[in-house]
Design a protein around this motif. Structure first.
Motif, PDB file in Angstrom:
ATOM      1  N   THR A   1       0.858  -1.178   0.000  1.00 21.44           N
ATOM      2  CA  THR A   1       0.000   0.000   0.000  1.00 21.44           C
ATOM      3  C   THR A   1       0.899   1.235   0.000  1.00 21.44           C
ATOM      4  O   THR A   1       2.130   1.123   0.078  1.00 21.44           O
ATOM      5  CB  THR A   1      -0.919   0.041   1.238  1.00 21.44           C
TER       6      THR A   1
ATOM      7  N   ASP B   1      -8.343  -1.325  -1.518  1.00 19.22           N
ATOM      8  CA  ASP B   1      -9.575  -0.572  -1.723  1.00 19.22           C
ATOM      9  C   ASP B   1      -9.355   0.924  -1.887  1.00 19.22           C
ATOM     10  O   ASP B   1     -10.207   1.617  -2.463  1.00 19.22           O
ATOM     11  CB  ASP B   1     -10.540  -0.818  -0.550  1.00 19.22           C
ATOM     12  N   MET B   2      -8.231   1.439  -1.425  1.00 17.17           N
ATOM     13  CA  MET B   2      -7.963   2.878  -1.514  1.00 17.17           C
ATOM     14  C   MET B   2      -7.358   3.280  -2.847  1.00 17.17           C
ATOM     15  O   MET B   2      -7.231   4.476  -3.136  1.00 17.17           O
ATOM     16  CB  MET B   2      -7.038   3.309  -0.371  1.00 17.17           C
ATOM     17  N   ASP B   3      -6.960   2.312  -3.674  1.00 16.25           N
ATOM     18  CA  ASP B   3      -6.382   2.624  -4.986  1.00 16.25           C
ATOM     19  C   ASP B   3      -7.508   2.700  -6.007  1.00 16.25           C
ATOM     20  O   ASP B   3      -8.107   1.681  -6.361  1.00 16.25           O
ATOM     21  CB  ASP B   3      -5.368   1.561  -5.398  1.00 16.25           C
ATOM     22  N   THR B   4      -7.791   3.891  -6.495  1.00 13.09           N
ATOM     23  CA  THR B   4      -8.883   4.088  -7.448  1.00 13.09           C
ATOM     24  C   THR B   4      -8.391   4.148  -8.898  1.00 13.09           C
ATOM     25  O   THR B   4      -9.196   4.392  -9.797  1.00 13.09           O
ATOM     26  CB  THR B   4      -9.651   5.379  -7.114  1.00 13.09           C
TER      27      THR B   4
END
Length: 432
Positions: free
Chosen positions: A330, A394-397
């Protein structure tokens, strides 16, 4: 299926009692079918005795004719069609699906009754109703483990061969590591539910390498590297269940020379060197090396831009059986695991910044400047991979993109892997 919750930091040297082997979902070549929405790949019945039909084109026997913008209608002998796009090939009743192109998928879910799934398993573009958004070739009957903060995005069960030329995600490398080995296509094979990377003393004549962006001289050994086609993967959990080679048949205690891996690597090679890896080397039976590399415009590996940490001591001989090797990456750091037990963690920049650029997923087998002495090697050496999974953070868009051909040029230049992969050649360094 064993689920794990990690709430504490473990030591890099793990005691044997803390370890357990991960189980994996069963083979995908089972029975049972589902019904697809006509807008996402056509209609399917839940009865019949056939195998999957490929979407697009005309499926002979168990398929049906396609409709513009839709997958196609399946007759009662068919299975669930792949979602969307065009996939040529035929799908006889009880047989395998067609080979997917980047617009579609391979095979589909088997109908109730006999017959197997399509070539490569489930559609490469997704297609398991119970696994929405999951690409690759998952087992549609499986219930996969979950990991807080991550979402399953790509699965390879290796239950059927993957087309290393036409698959929309995967291909092979024509490059080489820093030793006497050259990667070639036929040393990546699929058999019995495994992907096999084999290394032997077959010489390879010198030729141009797209993966290296240079002409490569003759090499004395051949091996295989399985890699994604594009720099389309970034933050997430990467894990593979695999068994590294025994140096000599029947005796897993003898040491030799090799490197068996799971890692991410950004191409073009060395320009923006970003690498996170797990490496099982042939010079010992129970050590696991971990690396974080971050450097620009380098000609070769150097200790100034590599953070190798301390190798982890495993409470087992890694050559004896399959184990699950993983890392979570991350923006905050990288954590490495073996059988869900943490063996190393780097939070925040230490010696090097945490990589923040997209990369390719790679698995390979080789030996060269490190990994042990190859004098004891009895060829072929084979690494077996039972499965691979990628869980997107989930935070990587941004990554992975659904259509990797739409990646910015900075992610695509100099990234061709071999002359057959269908990746548009862009001269290296244009976008970097």
């Amino acid at each position: 299926m064993r689920l794990t919750t990690r709430t504490q930091v473990f030591s890099a040297v793990i005691v044997a009692a803390a370890w357990s082997c991960s189980s994996q979902p069963g083979d995908s070549n089972g029975s049972g079918g589902t019904t697809s929405n006509p807008a996402s790949g056509g209609m399917a019945t839940t009865t019949g005795g056939g195998g999957s039909t490929a979407a697009g084109g005309t499926a002979v026997g168990a398929g049906g004719t396609t409709m513009t913008g839709m997958g196609g209608t399946v007759n009662p002998n068919g299975g669930t069609p792949a979602v969307g796009g065009a996939s040529g090939g035929t799908a006889p009743v009880g047989g395998s699906g067609g080979i997917a192109n980047p617009g579609g998928g391979t095979g589909g879910t088997p109908a109730v009754g006999g017959g197997g799934s399509g070539a490569g398993g489930a559609p490469a573009g997704g297609g398991c109703p119970n696994l929405p958004g999951v690409k690759g070739h998952p087992d549609c009957a499986a219930t996969y483990p979950t990991h807080a903060g991550f979402t399953l995005a790509l699965v390879e069960e290796f239950n059927a061969p993957i087309d290393l030329v036409n698959d929309p995600i995967w291909t092979y490398s024509d490059g080489h590591p820093d030793g006497p080995v050259r990667f070639v296509k036929d040393h990546v094979s699929f058999d019995g539910g495994y992907m096999n990377l084999s290394m032997d003393a077959t010489p390879v004549a010198g030729s141009h390498s797209y993966a290296e962006e240079e002409d490569v001289t003759d090499r004395a050994y051949s091996s295989g590297e399985f890699r994604s086609k594009y720099n389309n993967y970034r933050y997430g959990r990467y894990e593979a269940n695999y068994k590294p080679p025994a140096v000599q048949p029947g005796n897993t205690m003898i040491n030799g020379g090799y490197v068996a891996t799971l890692f991410i690597f950004r191409t073009p090679k060395f320009t923006q060197w970003r690498e996170i890896d797990l490496e099982k080397t042939g010079d010992n039976s129970n050590m696991m090396a971990t690396n974080l590399i971050n450097g620009d415009n380098k000609a070769a590996w150097g200790p100034d831009f590599a953070d190798t940490g301390n190798p982890a001591t495993l409470p087992f001989n890694a050559r004896d059986d399959f184990h699950t090797y993983a890392f979570e990456w991350t923006s905050a750091g990288v954590t490495w695991y073996v059988d869900d037990q943490m063996i190393r963690q780097q939070l925040g920049p230490a010696k090097l910044p945490i990589p923040d650029m997209s990369a390719k997923i790679m698995m390979n087998l080789w030996w060269g400047s490190f990994g042990g002495d190859g004098a004891n090697n009895m060829y072929p050496l084979v690494t077996q991979y039972d499965w691979f999974r990628f869980y997107k953070w989930d935070m990587d868009t941004t990554y992975p993109m659904d259509d990797p051909t739409m990646l910015p040029e900075t992610d695509r230049d100099g990234s061709k892997n071999n002359p057959e992969d269908g990746v548009t050649y862009i001269a290296p360094h244009q976008g970097n």
